[in-house]
Design a protein around this motif. Structure first.
Motif, short mmCIF file in Angstrom:
data_model
loop_
_atom_site.label_atom_id
_atom_site.label_comp_id
_atom_site.label_asym_id
_atom_site.label_seq_id
_atom_site.Cartn_x
_atom_site.Cartn_y
_atom_site.Cartn_z
N SER A 18 62.41 35.12 7.13
CA SER A 18 62.12 33.68 7.25
C SER A 18 61.36 33.40 8.54
N LYS A 41 55.71 24.63 5.84
CA LYS A 41 55.96 25.30 4.56
C LYS A 41 57.32 25.98 4.56
N TRP A 42 58.29 25.41 5.22
CA TRP A 42 59.59 26.08 5.38
C TRP A 42 60.25 26.37 4.05
N LEU A 43 60.06 25.49 3.09
CA LEU A 43 60.75 25.67 1.81
C LEU A 43 60.26 26.94 1.13
N SER A 54 62.49 30.32 0.44
CA SER A 54 62.73 30.83 -0.92
C SER A 54 62.24 32.25 -1.07
#
Lengths: 144, 500
Positions: free
Chosen positions: A105, A116-118, A122
């Motif tokens: 991550s 764009k962390w999501l 994921s």
């Protein structure tokens, strides 16, 4: 100039390695110098290479093309390195699942930005779960 | 024909369902990895090597050959579509492949590259079968002094092939040998260069070196490019039918046949890898062409020749690896490493005592060639979509894979630090323009190299003249000296010519 520094470094390394090789313990059985020959030869070889490189670099005066240095990429590489070391440090203590998830991550967010962390999170979850499944269930290798 | 019988046996091994499944998967993974910009066959095999530890040896080697194979096919995809070579050997494919894409002939370019690769690979596989046993028999005449001389030749040739950088090539070789010195000396039990660290007693695993230099080092280099804003071209995603016209076939057919033997022979030679084979065959075609002005502007024969040479070379490089234990290239060195991990001795005995491995691998060359060709012709349109993966996602994933791959070798975290160290070294070597292949080669054969040296001395009772007693070893040593001296002389001659 870069080559000149390199050649001096190589020369120094060669000399140090040669000395270290000479100081290696002698073999208790058989030819006492047996384990020494090869490293000694290597050390001398590197010393000679360094010397020749130095001669070469003193002779040539060609200009080096300067690469456009980017502070951003230097920072990213350095940060990646730090993360790698951190990963090595926490791998056994915190376990594979947690440390890998955090590691990947962090790497992804480092390159893609926080916005764009999501996506980053994921991908990390998918990767971590996938590798874990592959190792534990398919290869039967235990991860910490 | 005993050879045909052996070969049929090999095919039987390959077509065992689990083996065939892995072969297909290996071709696919290889194609994908070869395709991704910046990751070539060497990196691909290095990354996937730990995956094969859990398999039976023959399955593992078949899988690895398939990865190698797929990567040779896939390597040119990004050359053609993005003008970014997957690795060195795909550089020549950029010259005419990318112009073809710009002209709107991407389909034909992808098709001819797969067709040329297929033909080059097929012919070379046949040559492999014919030469494997005779070459392995020669190896039977080799004692420790001859092996020592042979490895000297392989190492110096690899070092001196690094054009114009003989010294840096030798330096890289010396570094690799130094890595293999670390640990307990197997003959005397003396600990060398371990700095009192118990974990280092077993030596440094060359898989860690390989993944560090080719995997992590490659990541750092690409991070730099990403930081500079390179590698962000959009990619064409929609394709028409991937095939070529009769006219294009006529142009390419003869160049393919010419390039194949060039590639194969260069592959067998120690040191010279796919890059040299591809560039050489490209130059040959350009020289022989009636319209050399078409080259570099999308001439289909200019793409066909290096593609065929490249694949022929990769098979040529495996030949001495399996028969003599001397790898012909960095990638082949990794395959040799894999053989050694399974405790197998390459050479004549491999084919005799482990026919399922020796002949299974040979047969897998043929089958892998077909599978990779199918993947890269009808399915090419689908697979190239992988190129659309943004590098900013790809490289973090590769980084994580490097670590987990290294962990699988010894289940030890100490290797992580070594990995990081070699990653930095690999990156530094690329920055300083020091070739990495000699180091990889040296770190794989290093221990055997030293052993053959010391065994020779033991036979002779410490007399160094043993290396000059047999005709074979003297010849090999003379060739080694020549390989070092030749680039220096030829450079000097060139300079003189320029001066006049």
């Amino acid at each position: 100039m870069k080559d000149r520094y390199l050649s001096v470094a190589v020369l120094a390394f060669g000399v140090i390695y040669t000395i270290a090789a000479w100081n290696l313990p002698r073999a208790p059985v058989g030819n006492p110098l047996g384990p020494v020959y090869f490293p000694l030869g290597l050390g001398l070889l590197v010393t000679i290479i360094g010397f020749l490189m130095l001669l070469q670099s003193l002779k040539s005066h060609h200009e080096e093309r300067a690469h456009a240095k980017s502070g951003k990429s230097a920072f990213q590489i350095l940060a990646t390195l730090v993360l790698c070391v951190a990963y090595a440090l926490m791998f056994n203590k915190l376990g594979f699942l947690f440390s890998s998830f955090v590691f990947l991550s962090a790497l992804l967010i480092l390159l893609n930005g926080l916005r764009k962390w999501l996506m980053s999170l994921s991908i990390s979850i998918l990767y971590t779960a996938g590798v874990w499944y592959l190792f534990e269930k398919v290869f039967l290798i235990n991860l910490p | 024909m005993a050879m045909l019988e052996y070969l049929m046996y090999g095919f039987k091994v390959v077509f065992i369902p689990s083996n065939f499944l892995w072969l297909t998967l290996g071709c696919f993974l290889g194609t994908v990895i070869g395709m991704l910009p910046g990751l070539g066959p060497a990196t691909g095999i290095a990354l996937l090597l730990p995956l094969t530890f859990v398999m039976k040896p023959e399955t593992a080697l078949i899988t690895m050959c398939a990865i190698f194979y797929g990567a040779m096919f896939g390597g040119s995809r990004s050359s053609i579509l993005l003008n970014i070579p997957g690795d060195g050997s795909a550089v020549a494919s950029c010259f005419d492949g990318y112009p073809m894409t710009l002209k709107g002939e991407a389909e034909a370019a992808l098709a001819i590259s797969a067709i040329a690769s297929f033909i080059g690979g097929l012919i070379s596989s046949i040559a492999f079968v014919l030469l494997a046993l005779p070459l392995a028999k020669i190896a039977l005449m080799f004692g420790p002094p001859e092996y020592f001389a042979l490895m000297v030749l392989a190492l110096t040739a690899t070092a001196s092939m690094s054009e114009g950088k003989v010294l840096k090539g030798l330096l890289s070789m010396a570094l690799g040998l130094m890595v293999s010195m670390v640990g307990l000396d197997p003959q005397s039990g003396v600990s060398r260069f371990t700095f009192g660290n118990l974990e280092l007693h077993g030596g440094i695993d060359f898989v860690v070196v390989i993944i560090g230099i080719y995997g992590l080092g490659e990541v750092f280099k690409n991070l730099e490019k990403i930081g500079r804003g390179e590698m962000l071209q959009p990619i064409k995603k929609k394709f028409g039918k991937i095939w070529i016209t009769k006219e294009q076939w006529k142009r390419s057919f003869i160049p393919i046949l010419r390039a194949t033997p060039i590639g194969f022979l260069i592959g067998i030679l120690p040191g010279a890898g796919g890059t040299i084979a591809a560039l050489m065959s490209y130059n040959v075609e350009k020289k022989l062409s009636k319209e050399p002005e078409r080259f570099g502007k999308g001439a289909i024969e200019g793409l066909a020749a290096p593609e065929a040479a490249n694949n022929a070379c990769s098979i040529g490089a495996i030949l001495p690896t399996f028969t003599l234990g001397i790898p012909g290239s960095g990638t082949a060195a990794i395959m040799l490493g894999a053989l050694m991990i399974y405790g197998l001795q390459p050479g004549p005995l491999l084919f005799e005592f482990y026919p399922e491995i020796g002949w299974g691998v040979v047969a897998s060359l043929f089958v892998g060639n077909f599978v990779a060709a199918i993947m890269n012709l009808p399915l090419a349109g689908l697979i190239v979509r992988i190129l659309a993966i943004p590098p900013k996602i790809l490289y973090p994933l590769v980084t994580a894979l490097c670590f987990i791959g290294v962990y699988a070798i010894n289940l030890s975290v100490v290797d992580f630090y070594l990995l990081i160290l070699f990653g930095i070294l690999g990156y530094a070597m690329r920055k300083l323009e020091i070739p990495t292949a000699p180091m990889i080669l040296a770190s794989v054969v290093g221990r055997k190299f030293e052993q053959s040296f010391r065994q020779s001395l033991m036979i002779s009772g410490g007399d160094f003249s043993i290396f000059f007693k047999s005709g074979i070893s003297v010849t090999l040593l003379i060739l080694a000296v020549l390989s070092l001296v030749y680039p220096v002389i030829s450079a000097a001659v060139k300079r003189k010519r320029h001066a006049i």
